[in-house]
Design an enzyme around this catalytic site. Sequence first.
Site, PDB file in Angstrom:
ATOM      1  N   GLU A 244      -3.532  -1.457  14.590  1.00 44.82           N
ATOM      2  CA  GLU A 244      -3.774  -2.907  14.478  1.00 44.82           C
ATOM      3  C   GLU A 244      -3.502  -3.489  15.856  1.00 44.82           C
ATOM      4  OE1 GLU A 244      -4.929  -4.416  11.839  1.00 44.82           O
ATOM      5  OE2 GLU A 244      -4.718  -2.816  10.363  1.00 44.82           O
ATOM      6  N   CYS A 278      -1.567 -12.302  16.503  1.00 45.76           N
ATOM      7  CA  CYS A 278      -2.778 -11.521  16.801  1.00 45.76           C
ATOM      8  C   CYS A 278      -4.017 -12.249  16.311  1.00 45.76           C
ATOM      9  CB  CYS A 278      -2.672 -10.136  16.187  1.00 45.76           C
ATOM     10  SG  CYS A 278      -2.312 -10.169  14.427  1.00 45.76           S
TER      11      CYS A 278
END
Length: 509
Positions: A244, A278
């Site tokens: 990720e 993010c």
Amino acid sequence: MATVEQQPAPAADGIRVENPATGEVIATVPVASAEDVRVIVARARAAQPAWEALGFDGRAKVLRRAQKWVVDNADRIVETIVSETGKTYDDAVINEIGYAATAFGFWAKHAPRYLADEKVRSSSPFVLGRKLVVRYRPLGVIGVIGPWNYPLTNSFGDCIPALAAGNAVVLKPSEVTPLTSQLMAGAMRECGLPEDVLIVATGDGATGAALVDEVDMVMFTGSTRTGKKIMERAAQTLTPVSLELGGKDPMIVLADADLERASSAAAYYSMQNAGQTCISVERVYVEEPIYDQFVDRVTRKVAALRQGVSTGPGTVDVGAMTFPPQLDIVSRHVEQARDAGARVLTGGVVHTDGGSFYEPTVLVDVDHSMACMTEETFGPTVPIMKVADAEEAVRLANDSEYGLAASVWTKDAARGEEIARRVEAGVVCVNDAQLNYLALELPMGGWKSSGMGSRHAAGGIRKYCRQQSLLVTRFAPPKGDLQFYPFRAGRTKLIGKAVKLLYGRGKRD
Ligand code: NAD
């Protein structure tokens, strides 16, 4: 993004953990060596079979107790998170406690369903009458390596499904924010997690690298640069990885968008957690007819934000940069844009008196020749670009090495969805952003350089398992099947005819 070279240097007695909002050293944690990591993983490996043997119900009991522990001890957790990240209380409550409390219950409830044996039907005549089953077994020891922006949600959060599946976990939190993971490891023991099923190995990049060598699977959250190194290292032992990574999330604002809601969302989702998320809004494309009004509203809203040391809920809106060297990246993006002709409508200033702060910043007159529109900034900035129409917005949104998340804003939800389907990102929201992260039923994972694999939903727990297919034959001709030796021309012809009959009939075009 933050590089390994930029990580804090370990002191002789360990890594000093600082409160980035005050500059105060709040703790020192040890650095696990490669040999320490070997021993730790061996302990976790020895503890895993008994944990797996507890079954879903036994494991769910521990996870549900942990859910209650998080709620009962929310203040203590929030204090720890705020002290090591410099984020606001509000960000910690909403996006860390809110997530962990949801996640423990979600995986306790859904693990049995996602990992249940699946009966499979096949159209192949060769397996007629056979029982076909897919099943999932835990991989063993999972190495979770996490970033500094969400110590509970992104480091510890990924341990929960791994544990629910019956694995042991060794967690290597960021050296910048290791304290929340340590607190949670203690909490899990208090909630009845057997000794060594979850072990926190504090340390730096070298500790993380050593972990990759020892575990059965790596769940990594962090920068794209480190993700590539991890994948390269894991290839040596053919260890599966789930990555990720970074993002440059676009927000597309169409001319018929609800201006008030879209401008509030642009301010919130770009500045929340000081932009260190993010899936934060990293760049905005606005259709020409509403561009000026949109920019006015966003600028007013961003300029009104209160920044500083968070001393309790509601005291400030934007906190510190958790990792002080990140200030250099944010400053570089803003300065480079300014030099190339962009205008800073508010912010654009660093404050390092005591803590590490970057003022909430709105940039306009930006384009794709500027790093602020193409590289991950990971700070409290919102660059806004005027576009002629939705086509140009989609083209620019997709003109990126990243593909983590995106959002489209319009009163015409159907058109919004149509546009969303054309955006190259793992998640696209219409008239929202980031919220998908709290719906654990929805998979979340990046396209392109934003990662591989996903978290949440069935894939978010199956990745922690070995998949095994079973074919069980209960009744079959004792003398053997048609395809058995010795080959006979008649039988082979019969099989050939059957294949032709089954798959060769009918027109194709
Ligand atoms: P980073 O890559 O610098 O570090 C992440 C972790 O990797 C740390 O624990 C670090 O010690 C470890 N590490 C460093 N070098 C290593 C190596 N060679 N081998 C193994 N481990 C190593 O990332 P960061 O600066 O801590 O985090 C910010 C980044 O994380 C941003 O790019 C952000 O977008 C990304 N992020 C992504 C998600 C997502 O879900 N996609 C979520 C949060 C953060």
